[in-house]
Write a protein that holds these residues in place. Structure first.
Motif, mmCIF file in Angstrom:
data_model
loop_
_atom_site.group_PDB
_atom_site.id
_atom_site.type_symbol
_atom_site.label_atom_id
_atom_site.label_comp_id
_atom_site.label_asym_id
_atom_site.label_seq_id
_atom_site.Cartn_x
_atom_site.Cartn_y
_atom_site.Cartn_z
ATOM 1 N N ALA B 257 -66.152 -105.417 -18.156
ATOM 2 C CA ALA B 257 -67.223 -104.518 -17.564
ATOM 3 C C ALA B 257 -67.405 -104.641 -15.707
ATOM 4 O O ALA B 257 -67.862 -103.381 -15.400
ATOM 5 C CB ALA B 257 -68.610 -105.484 -17.716
ATOM 6 N N ILE B 258 -66.436 -105.463 -15.301
ATOM 7 C CA ILE B 258 -66.275 -105.316 -13.807
ATOM 8 C C ILE B 258 -65.284 -104.589 -13.342
ATOM 9 O O ILE B 258 -64.806 -104.667 -11.974
ATOM 10 C CB ILE B 258 -66.524 -106.791 -13.099
ATOM 11 N N THR B 259 -64.507 -103.913 -14.262
ATOM 12 C CA THR B 259 -63.252 -103.112 -13.788
ATOM 13 C C THR B 259 -63.919 -101.823 -13.295
ATOM 14 O O THR B 259 -64.526 -101.239 -14.047
ATOM 15 C CB THR B 259 -62.291 -103.099 -14.884
ATOM 16 N N ARG B 260 -63.097 -101.310 -12.502
ATOM 17 C CA ARG B 260 -63.641 -99.741 -11.866
ATOM 18 C C ARG B 260 -63.002 -98.977 -12.740
ATOM 19 O O ARG B 260 -61.767 -99.133 -13.527
ATOM 20 C CB ARG B 260 -62.943 -99.807 -10.441
ATOM 21 N N ASP B 261 -63.570 -97.890 -12.863
ATOM 22 C CA ASP B 261 -63.002 -96.790 -13.940
ATOM 23 C C ASP B 261 -61.743 -96.769 -13.569
ATOM 24 O O ASP B 261 -61.466 -96.241 -12.341
ATOM 25 C CB ASP B 261 -63.920 -95.510 -13.800
ATOM 26 N N GLY B 262 -60.594 -96.402 -14.559
ATOM 27 C CA GLY B 262 -59.355 -96.046 -14.253
ATOM 28 C C GLY B 262 -58.580 -97.551 -13.864
ATOM 29 O O GLY B 262 -57.392 -97.227 -13.622
ATOM 30 N N GLY B 263 -59.232 -98.440 -13.717
ATOM 31 C CA GLY B 263 -58.562 -99.766 -13.383
ATOM 32 C C GLY B 263 -58.134 -100.493 -14.462
ATOM 33 O O GLY B 263 -57.948 -99.995 -15.662
ATOM 34 N N ALA B 264 -57.460 -101.859 -14.620
ATOM 35 C CA ALA B 264 -57.012 -102.465 -15.395
ATOM 36 C C ALA B 264 -57.388 -103.939 -15.602
ATOM 37 O O ALA B 264 -57.283 -104.511 -14.223
ATOM 38 C CB ALA B 264 -55.419 -102.380 -15.417
ATOM 39 N N VAL B 265 -57.380 -104.242 -16.624
ATOM 40 C CA VAL B 265 -57.661 -105.927 -16.902
ATOM 41 C C VAL B 265 -56.364 -106.567 -17.234
ATOM 42 O O VAL B 265 -55.582 -106.103 -18.089
ATOM 43 C CB VAL B 265 -58.716 -106.132 -18.129
ATOM 44 N N GLY B 266 -55.924 -107.608 -16.426
ATOM 45 C CA GLY B 266 -54.828 -108.261 -16.580
ATOM 46 C C GLY B 266 -55.429 -109.711 -17.369
ATOM 47 O O GLY B 266 -55.626 -110.438 -16.370
#
Lengths: 347, 347
Positions: B257-266
Motif C-alpha cells: 500500500a505504501i509503494t509508489r505506482d511503478g515501484g517495488a516491494v523487496g
C-alpha cells in the motif's frame, strides 16, 4: 453518431449516441478508422467486470483527427493518430516517468462519461499527452492498419509483460496464455532477444501464430502437467522469464511454478483470481519476482512503432476477423465462444 | 563439544554433542568465535516453524578453520572465516549466477544431520563454495566482530531487500519492520544512495538505530494509519522502494500500500501470512512489483565486506546483548520478549 453500448452481460448494442465535440481546450475529436474488441472486454461482456447499463465500450482505436481544442499544439485536423488504451495528460510526474497509466488525470475509454473506442468517433481528453501521430501515408495502407492498431493495447501489453519478466538476450522465456496478448508476448520476447520461447496454449490455430511469432516450443498441457512439461524442456529449472497473460488463479500458479529460481513473472492478465494463485512461500524460497500490471502503452508505442513500420514485427496477425460497426455484437459472440481470436472493426 | 539444541517450543538447551569432523573431502571444520540468534530462529522457538526435537539451531557464525578435507583448496587451518547462513557448492549454475540459496547441493545450518551455528564448532560442507576468508588481523578486533558477523545474514538480507526493491540514488525508500533485518535494510538503502528513508517501527530504541543508520523519518503507526502517514510524507505517492522485513500478512499489506505506482516491494521477511496480504489487484492497477526472498548472502559478502572493514557501515550496531554459550537460552527469551533486539554469542 453510432457507437457500441453495453447494457448488461451478453447485451451489446449499436446505438445512436451524441456526436463528440471538443469540450475542453486540450481535447481532440478523432474519427475512428479502425477499432477492435479486446479479451478484457469479455470480462464486461460476461458480467465478471461490472458496467453501468448504457456505458460505452472499446479502448483500442486509430483514426483521423477531426477537431482540436485551442490548447492542442501537437495535432491538427487531418492527422492520422493512434490512441493507447488509456488517456493521460502527458505532463505529470508519472507521465514523465513513462507510467502514463498512473496519471491522476488519466482515464479509460468507455468509462462513464467518456466515449468508447468502438464507435464512429471519440472525444480524446489531453490529446497532446495521449495520441501518437502515425505517418500520413500509412492511413491508406490496409495491410499495415492491423499491426498499428495492435500497438494500442495487445502489443504494448505483451511488451510490458516481457519487460516486467526481465526478458534478456538469450533468455529462456515461457508465455502462459495463447490469447492475443500472450501471442504478442511471444513476439515481444523474440524482439528482445529471447533464446528460447515456450508458448503454453491449447488452441492449435493460436499456437501456430505463436510459432510464427517466434515460439520454439509449444506446451498444450495445463496445471501440474504443464509445469512438468516446462521443467522437462528446461533441464528441470524452468524459464528465466515467464509472461502471464491470462489472469486466473490457475494461470498465476502455473506461471510462478515454471519460473526458474531467481527469475520473474511478468503478469498482464487482469487478475480475476485474487492472490490465491500467488504462492508466496515458493516465490520466497526460490527468489521468484512478480511484476507487471496495466501496461503504459503510451510509453511503448514510440519505441515499437518503427518495428511495425519496417515490418520487423507484425502483431496485426492476431486479428482473424474483421467486422463493420453493425457486426460488433457478432464479434463479441465470436470472441466469447473462441471462434475468433481477435476481431477488428473497420469503419 | 557443546552446542545449542532445540527440543520443542520454548525449549532451547545447551548440550554435549559429537565433535564435528571432516567427513567429505570438501568439508572444513570451523571453531566458532562468534555466533548469534536470528529473528527467524524465533519462528522455531515459538513453534510456528516445525523442528525435529533434538535438532541443532543457529545459522550465523564466524570462526577459525580447524581442519579441512583433502579437496579444499581455498582454506587452511588457522584461517579466520565467515559463513553465510546457507552452504552452497560454489560451482553449480545457480552459484555462478550469484543465487547460492538455490544451489541443489546447498543446505541450511541446523537442518537435520548438520551442525548449527550456535555451537562450539561446525562441520562446513563445500568449504570452498561456502566460506569467505576474513583478514587475519580482524580476528582480534573485538569492535569489528559484530559487524562482520552481521554479514552472515541480517546485513546481507537487508541488502537483498534493497536490491529487490530497486533502491536507486535519490530514491524515497520505506522500510517496514524495525528488527535487525529492517534496520540493516535502512543501512543498505543509505549505502545504495537513497535520498530519503522512512522507517516504520514502534520501538524507540530500535528506531533510534534506524536514524543512526540513515532513516530520515520514522513512522510509529501501523496498518491503515501507517499507510496514511507514509502517503502524507510523500506527497500522496508512497515510496519508490519498500523493504518488507517482517513477513506477516499485515506487513505485506502495508508494504504494497505504501509503494509508489511503478515501484517495488523487496520482501525478505520469511512469509508466515501466506499470500493473503498480497493485494494483486492493487499491484496490477499501480504496477507495483514484488521481489525478494531468501538472500544469497554468499554473493553479497564480498561486496559488503570492504565497507565493514573501512567502517563505512557498522551493521553490528544491531547487537544489543552478548552472551556466552550457556547464556543462549536466556538470549532466546530476551529476543522473544523483545527486551533484546539481537543477541550475539561470544565463545
Amino acid at each position: 453518431m453510432r457507437a457500441t453500448v453495453i447494457h448488461g452481460p451478453h447485451d451489446i448494442r449499436i446505438e445512436e449516441v451524441p456526436d463528440p465535440a471538443v469540450r475542453r481546450s486540450t481535447d481532440a475529436v478523432v474519427r475512428v478508422v479502425n477499432a477492435c474488441i479486446c479479451g478484457s472486454d469479455l470480462w464486461a461482456y460476461r458480467g465478471v467486470a461490472a458496467r453501468v447499463p448504457g456505458q460505452r465500450i472499446g479502448h483500442e482505436f486509430l483514426g483521423i483527427v477531426e477537431a482540436v481544442g485551442s490548447q492542442v499544439t501537437g495535432f491538427t485536423p487531418g492527422d492520422f493518430v493512434l490512441a493507447p488504451f488509456v488517456w493521460s495528460d502527458g505532463t505529470c510526474e508519472y507521465c514523465r516517468d513513462g507510467l502514463h497509466t498512473s496519471c491522476p488525470e488519466g482515464g479509460f475509454w468507455g468509462q462513464v462519461g467518456s466515449d468508447g473506442g468502438q464507435g464512429e468517433a471519440v472525444r480524446v481528453p489531453f490529446a497532446d499527452g495521449t495520441l501518437v501521430k502515425l505517418p500520413e501515408e500509412t492511413a491508406g495502407e490496409e495491410k499495415l492498419l492491423p499491426s498499428l492498431l495492435a500497438l494500442s493495447d495487445v502489443m504494448s501489453t505483451g511488451h510490458h509483460a516481457a519487460l516486467a519478466a526481465r526478458v534478456r538476450t538469450g533468455a529462456t522465456v515461457a508465455v502462459v496464455g495463447d490469447g492475443a496478448v500472450g501471442l504478442c508476448g511471444v513476439l515481444a520476447a523474440r524482439r528482445l532477444g529471447a533464446g528460447r520461447i515456450i508458448a503454453l496454449g491449447r488452441h492449435q490455430d493460436r499456437t501456430a501464430i505463436a510459432r510464427e511469432f517466434g515460439a520454439t516450443d509449444v506446451v498444450a498441457e495445463r496445471g501440474e502437467a504443464a509445469v512438468e512439461a516446462v521443467r522437462e524442456l528446461t533441464g528441470g529449472q524452468g524459464a528465466h522469464a515467464v509472461l502471464e497473460a491470462v489472469g486466473t488463479e490457475e494461470s498465476m500458479r502455473t506461471a510462478i511454478a515454471i519460473t526458474r529460481d531467481g527469475g520473474a513473472v511478468g503478469y498482464v492478465g487482469v487478475p480475476h483470481g485474487g492472490s490465491a494463485g500467488v504462492d508466496i512461500s515458493q516465490m520466497f524460497n526460490r527468489n521468484v519476482a512478480l511484476a507487471g500490471g496495466v501496461a503504459p502503452a503510451r510509453a511503448y508505442i514510440p519505441e515499437l512503432l518503427p518495428d511495425v513500420l519496417s515490418g520487423a514485427i507484425e502483431p496485426g496477425r492476431v486479428f482473424d476477423r474483421t467486422v463493420d460497426l453493425a457486426g460488433v455484437p457478432d464479434g463479441y459472440r465470436a470472441m466469447d465462444d473462441r471462434s475468433a481470436l481477435k476481431v477488428r472493426i473497420a469503419f
